[in-house]
Every structure is written in C-alpha cells, then in structure tokens.
Design a protein around this motif. Sequence first.
Motif, mmCIF file in Angstrom:
data_model
loop_
_atom_site.group_PDB
_atom_site.id
_atom_site.type_symbol
_atom_site.label_atom_id
_atom_site.label_comp_id
_atom_site.label_asym_id
_atom_site.label_seq_id
_atom_site.Cartn_x
_atom_site.Cartn_y
_atom_site.Cartn_z
ATOM 1 N N TYR A 141 0.804 -1.219 0.000
ATOM 2 C CA TYR A 141 0.000 0.000 0.000
ATOM 3 C C TYR A 141 0.838 1.271 0.000
ATOM 4 O O TYR A 141 0.300 2.369 0.112
ATOM 5 C CB TYR A 141 -0.984 -0.022 1.180
ATOM 6 C CG TYR A 141 -2.091 -1.008 0.924
ATOM 7 C CD1 TYR A 141 -3.207 -0.645 0.183
ATOM 8 C CD2 TYR A 141 -1.987 -2.333 1.356
ATOM 9 C CE1 TYR A 141 -4.202 -1.556 -0.098
ATOM 10 C CE2 TYR A 141 -2.980 -3.254 1.085
ATOM 11 C CZ TYR A 141 -4.085 -2.860 0.354
ATOM 12 O OH TYR A 141 -5.074 -3.774 0.057
ATOM 13 N N SER A 142 2.152 1.132 -0.131
ATOM 14 C CA SER A 142 3.019 2.303 -0.242
ATOM 15 C C SER A 142 3.637 2.424 -1.626
ATOM 16 O O SER A 142 3.996 3.520 -2.045
ATOM 17 C CB SER A 142 4.144 2.239 0.803
ATOM 18 O OG SER A 142 3.620 2.211 2.098
ATOM 19 N N ILE A 143 3.758 1.304 -2.324
ATOM 20 C CA ILE A 143 4.412 1.336 -3.629
ATOM 21 C C ILE A 143 3.612 2.190 -4.609
ATOM 22 O O ILE A 143 4.165 2.724 -5.584
ATOM 23 C CB ILE A 143 4.590 -0.110 -4.182
ATOM 24 C CG1 ILE A 143 5.613 -0.127 -5.299
ATOM 25 C CG2 ILE A 143 3.259 -0.696 -4.621
ATOM 26 C CD1 ILE A 143 7.013 0.201 -4.865
ATOM 27 N N GLY A 144 2.311 2.360 -4.336
ATOM 28 C CA GLY A 144 1.492 3.212 -5.189
ATOM 29 C C GLY A 144 1.900 4.674 -5.147
ATOM 30 O O GLY A 144 1.502 5.460 -6.012
ATOM 31 N N LEU A 145 2.712 5.046 -4.147
ATOM 32 C CA LEU A 145 3.225 6.415 -4.100
ATOM 33 C C LEU A 145 4.155 6.694 -5.273
ATOM 34 O O LEU A 145 4.326 7.846 -5.668
ATOM 35 C CB LEU A 145 3.974 6.649 -2.787
ATOM 36 C CG LEU A 145 3.135 6.651 -1.504
ATOM 37 C CD1 LEU A 145 4.043 6.687 -0.291
ATOM 38 C CD2 LEU A 145 2.179 7.830 -1.492
ATOM 39 N N VAL A 146 4.770 5.646 -5.800
ATOM 40 C CA VAL A 146 5.629 5.779 -6.981
ATOM 41 C C VAL A 146 4.729 5.635 -8.203
ATOM 42 O O VAL A 146 4.239 4.553 -8.496
ATOM 43 C CB VAL A 146 6.738 4.712 -6.991
ATOM 44 C CG1 VAL A 146 7.652 4.913 -8.194
ATOM 45 C CG2 VAL A 146 7.530 4.753 -5.694
ATOM 46 N N ASN A 147 4.493 6.733 -8.893
ATOM 47 C CA ASN A 147 3.525 6.757 -9.990
ATOM 48 C C ASN A 147 4.217 7.132 -11.293
ATOM 49 O O ASN A 147 4.258 8.305 -11.680
ATOM 50 C CB ASN A 147 2.416 7.761 -9.659
ATOM 51 C CG ASN A 147 1.237 7.655 -10.598
ATOM 52 O OD1 ASN A 147 1.355 7.155 -11.718
ATOM 53 N ND2 ASN A 147 0.080 8.129 -10.160
ATOM 54 N N PRO A 148 4.784 6.145 -11.997
ATOM 55 C CA PRO A 148 5.499 6.454 -13.251
ATOM 56 C C PRO A 148 4.608 7.124 -14.291
ATOM 57 O O PRO A 148 5.080 8.006 -15.023
ATOM 58 C CB PRO A 148 5.971 5.067 -13.738
ATOM 59 C CG PRO A 148 5.990 4.211 -12.500
ATOM 60 C CD PRO A 148 4.853 4.707 -11.663
ATOM 61 N N ALA A 149 3.332 6.722 -14.346
ATOM 62 C CA ALA A 149 2.435 7.318 -15.343
ATOM 63 C C ALA A 149 2.285 8.817 -15.113
ATOM 64 O O ALA A 149 2.260 9.613 -16.070
ATOM 65 C CB ALA A 149 1.068 6.630 -15.294
ATOM 66 N N GLU A 150 2.199 9.214 -13.848
ATOM 67 C CA GLU A 150 2.078 10.637 -13.536
ATOM 68 C C GLU A 150 3.354 11.381 -13.909
ATOM 69 O O GLU A 150 3.312 12.507 -14.418
ATOM 70 C CB GLU A 150 1.777 10.812 -12.046
ATOM 71 C CG GLU A 150 1.541 12.250 -11.614
ATOM 72 C CD GLU A 150 0.237 12.827 -12.134
ATOM 73 O OE1 GLU A 150 0.087 14.057 -12.112
ATOM 74 O OE2 GLU A 150 -0.633 12.048 -12.591
ATOM 75 N N MET A 151 4.502 10.753 -13.663
ATOM 76 C CA MET A 151 5.780 11.379 -14.030
ATOM 77 C C MET A 151 5.867 11.567 -15.546
ATOM 78 O O MET A 151 6.319 12.607 -16.026
ATOM 79 C CB MET A 151 6.942 10.523 -13.527
ATOM 80 C CG MET A 151 7.035 10.400 -12.015
ATOM 81 S SD MET A 151 7.527 11.927 -11.191
ATOM 82 C CE MET A 151 9.315 11.836 -11.372
ATOM 83 N N VAL A 152 5.433 10.560 -16.290
ATOM 84 C CA VAL A 152 5.438 10.653 -17.755
ATOM 85 C C VAL A 152 4.511 11.777 -18.210
ATOM 86 O O VAL A 152 4.843 12.553 -19.117
ATOM 87 C CB VAL A 152 5.024 9.314 -18.380
ATOM 88 C CG1 VAL A 152 4.789 9.467 -19.888
ATOM 89 C CG2 VAL A 152 6.091 8.254 -18.122
ATOM 90 N N ALA A 153 3.341 11.883 -17.566
ATOM 91 C CA ALA A 153 2.387 12.934 -17.937
ATOM 92 C C ALA A 153 2.971 14.316 -17.668
ATOM 93 O O ALA A 153 2.797 15.244 -18.466
ATOM 94 C CB ALA A 153 1.084 12.749 -17.156
ATOM 95 N N ILE A 154 3.679 14.459 -16.546
ATOM 96 C CA ILE A 154 4.310 15.747 -16.228
ATOM 97 C C ILE A 154 5.359 16.085 -17.277
ATOM 98 O O ILE A 154 5.439 17.223 -17.755
ATOM 99 C CB ILE A 154 4.941 15.698 -14.824
ATOM 100 C CG1 ILE A 154 3.854 15.572 -13.752
ATOM 101 C CG2 ILE A 154 5.786 16.949 -14.570
ATOM 102 C CD1 ILE A 154 4.399 15.251 -12.372
ATOM 103 N N ARG A 155 6.175 15.088 -17.650
ATOM 104 C CA ARG A 155 7.232 15.328 -18.638
ATOM 105 C C ARG A 155 6.632 15.714 -19.991
ATOM 106 O O ARG A 155 7.182 16.552 -20.707
ATOM 107 C CB ARG A 155 8.102 14.082 -18.785
ATOM 108 C CG ARG A 155 9.331 14.301 -19.650
ATOM 109 C CD ARG A 155 10.189 13.056 -19.736
ATOM 110 N NE ARG A 155 11.421 13.319 -20.445
ATOM 111 C CZ ARG A 155 11.544 13.326 -21.775
ATOM 112 N NH1 ARG A 155 10.471 13.110 -22.524
ATOM 113 N NH2 ARG A 155 12.694 13.584 -22.355
#
Length: 551
Positions: A350-364
């Motif tokens: 329930y903590s690994i969800g804090l790492v959100n690669p999709a959100e990082m890609v969207a920001i980039r």
Amino acid sequence: MEATSTQRSRFTADLIPGLTTAAVVVPKALAYATIAGLPVQAGLFAAMVPMVVYAVLGTSRLLSVSTTTPIAILCATAIGEALRDNPGLDPLTAAATLSVLVGLMLIGARVLRFGFLANFISEPVLTGFKAGVGFVIVADQVPKLLGIHIHKEGFFRDVASIFAQAPELSWVTLAVALATFAVIYFSKRFLPKSPAPLLAVAAGIAASTVAGLEAAGVSVIGTIHGGFPALMLPQPSLFEAMWPAAAGIALISFTESIAAARAFVRKTDPPLDANRELLAIGAANAAGAFIGSIPAGGGTSQTAVSLKAGSQTQAASLVVAAVAFATLLFLAPVLALMPHATLAAVVIAYSIGLVNPAEMVAIRRVHTMEFRWALVACLGVMMLGTLKGILVAIVLSLLSLMLLANNPNVHEIRRKPGTNVFRPRSPEHPEDEIPPGLLIARPEGRIFFVNVGNVGEKINAMVRATTPQVILLDCSAMIGLEYTALKMLVEAEERLHAEGTELWMAALSPEVLALVQRTPLAERLGHERMFHNVEQAVAAFEARQPAPSQS
C-alpha cells in the motif's frame, strides 16, 4: 423525535460502509505505526480520537482521517532522532509531543487564515516527493521481508546493505511475505470488494498460530498493550528539537487532507472550507496527542474506500473509530502473533502506489522543467532524508513559482484579415496583418518588480524589430500592476515621447485602470490614448493615417 429518527437512519446507512472502511483502515494503521517506529497501538490511536474529532469539526462528509504513509515516514525520522538523543524516552511520549506540535501549528495557521497553504507545494513536486517516500519505505521494509537486520544509514547505503546481507535471508520469513503479497493480489483480483489488508493480516496471524512461525525463526509483533489508552503528556523539552519536523508534517498533513477531500467531494456535499479544515485537522492532532497517537491526516486511499463502500456522512468515521477501539480492547493478544513480514508486506503493497510512473510521464509530456523538479524532489528525499526532502520540495515549489512569475509571456498581436479578431503573431498565420507604424504588445499576468525588467526587454525587442510610431499595450491579459512596474511605465512613456514614439493603452481592467489613474501617466495619455479595447484603438490609429494619394 423526527430529528432523532433521521439521525438514527443516517447512522444505520453508514454502518456497513463504516465497517468496510474499518477493515482497510485498521490493518493499515498498524502498518503506519510500524513505519514510524512506534508500537502498533499508536496506529490504532490515530484511527480513534483524531477520526472522531475530525468527524465533528471537519467540512468534508467523506474524508477519512487517521494517518498516511508520508506522515508516518516523516514521524520515523523525527521520533528516531528524539530516541537517539534521549535513550530512555517512551516512544509514545515522543509521538504525543510531535502530534501536539502539529496540532498547535495547524490551529495557529487557522487563526492566521493560512488556508491558501493547501496549494503551497506544486503537484509535480509533490508527485516527486511521494515517489521518494515510496522508495524509502520499500527500502525500510525489505529487511523485514527477508528476515535480516541492517544498520540504517540512508537510502542508498541501506540498499547496498540489503544486497550484502541477502545471502543470510530467512527463507521461512520470505515465504510468509510472499504469501501475504499473494493474498493481497488475489483478493484484489478476484474479490475486488473484499478488505484485502484485513484478509492478509488474518492469514498471517492464522499461519503464525497454526504453524508456530515464531518457533521457526519468524519475528512477530509481540506484546501489544491493549485496553483503555493511558493518558500521555507531551514533553515540552522536546519542542525545540521537534518543531521543524512538526512543521513539515503539518504541511503534508494539511496538503494531503485537503487534496483528498477535494478529490472525493460530491455535488450534493456542502462546500469545503480550507480554513475550517485547518482547525479540524489541528484539533484532531492535538486531541490524539494525549493518548500517544501518531500525527494524523486525511488519506486518499481510505477516503476512496469509504466513498466506494457507500458512506454518506462522517458517521462512517465514527464506526471506524469504534472498530479501532474494539480492536484495542479485545484483539491485542491476537495481533501480537502477527509476523513482522506480514505487516511489512502490507506496508509495501500500500506504499508502492506512491511511486507513480504514469504521472511522471504525464508531467514530462506537459512541461519538461516541472518534470525535472519532480525528479529532484524524489532524489532529495532519497539522498537527504524525508525531513530535508520536504524542505527541498518546498524550495523547489517556490523556485518554480518564481521562474514562472519572472518570465511572463508578451505577445505581439496582429489582426486576422477581414475581421476584428486579434491574436498573437505566429508562423501558423503569416497572413495576419497590422497597420504600418503600429505595434501591439500584450503582456500576460501580474506585472511587478520581479518581472517588469523582462517584460520591458521583450517589448523593446519588438520595438527594435518594427520601429513603430505607436506602441499599443493590450492590457486585456494583465491582471495587475505593482508600484515598480507603474513607475517604469511612466518613465518609458516619457522616454518614448522624447524619441517621437507614442504609448497607447487599451483594455485595462478596473484594477489596472484605477492604479494608472493615480499616476501622472493617466494625465499624459488622456482619453485620446486610452481605449476600451484593441479594436477601438486600431480604428483610431487607422483614422488618423493620411488617405492614400489619388493619381
């Protein structure tokens, strides 16, 4: 009598959703206490008093307030430092001191009406910060999955130590952890409405009881002090050392809480009041301190569970608090048999969800610079620790804001042929036109001492490229002017006049117009050079041009 009946029906409607939410909140509360380095009952305390206080004072009908992963990891650093400096200190006293400081800071922020701090950390920076926290938590919990012990010295050194000691792992402990992950995965996959954390914890306790895992070398939680919580008094001597951590936790607690409340507000719910939320969350923390609760805040995941379960009001939170209290009273001996590996697996799941690669890609994809801020915030947590990491996040947010404010857009405006449509000059519309001798410049945003120099340079570059007779400032996108900017505008008009160039202004907002009228500029321009809109100004410029000669 009718009102009592209505209240009873509302409570009944929230009973099942409350029990469903409790099935998720209670196991996670135990896990969060573990992250913070506290006895597991501290997590249950957070699901009791803070939950009830927020239910009474908060403006969100759905927000579930106990604690969250980022808060727990920040607490771990603060409480760990306090225990190192005071070896005989009761961890719950440290938690109480931290909670009361967080509460007082939030209540103080309410007095000062600092509700705007809800947006103090930018979303990209917060995304990076949470990712860093996620990586730190995984590194912190992996030794418990493997049954090994390491001396914690920071993220990267801890990872190196884990690899160095991996050959000494306990295969039985690893099997328990993998089984816990499997229970969580298959529960979510095939029983999506089931309380996966509760099932995982129950399976771990059952395996520990039946198979005698402790005798096989698997570490278990051990004695839990159940029963009624004892009164815990904060220790004022710790205030000086703990206030920086408390400030960081207060900011994260409020930021996460208001974000979760806004994310799950329904059309029929009353509007949220950010300043009232400061009071509610502050009071929840201050009250929880006196039973040794870990600092509290609203959680997105548990609020989502509450919404999906059908909660209508904060009565569901009262049910959660009652279940947490019942757990403390009656289930402490059972929870003592839970393997640390089981709880560590729940924490990671329930903590690994804090790492959100999709959100990082969207920001980039949207903004490369903000993506870099997110990466720096993530690395800041991993390299400097969570407390310094949150300072990095705050500084990055401020730098991002300063960079945006320092470099506002200034567009050269032209007219679409055959129309009165005025738009920024662009390669896509080379046919756009403007009368010879006229330059239209449109600054955007609030012009003040930080950015007025850059705005002036951009307009000067346009002037050098076009040598106009008239410079028309289109103020339709200008939301305000500060004294320094006004003074430079007055001086620019005087300089342009001496050079034979006129300054005109159009589309001033009431605020900007009122400011200009308080300066000599308004008298110098007069009504002849101040216009309601750009169309009117262009028409006036065209009207004063000499008619083409007739041959």
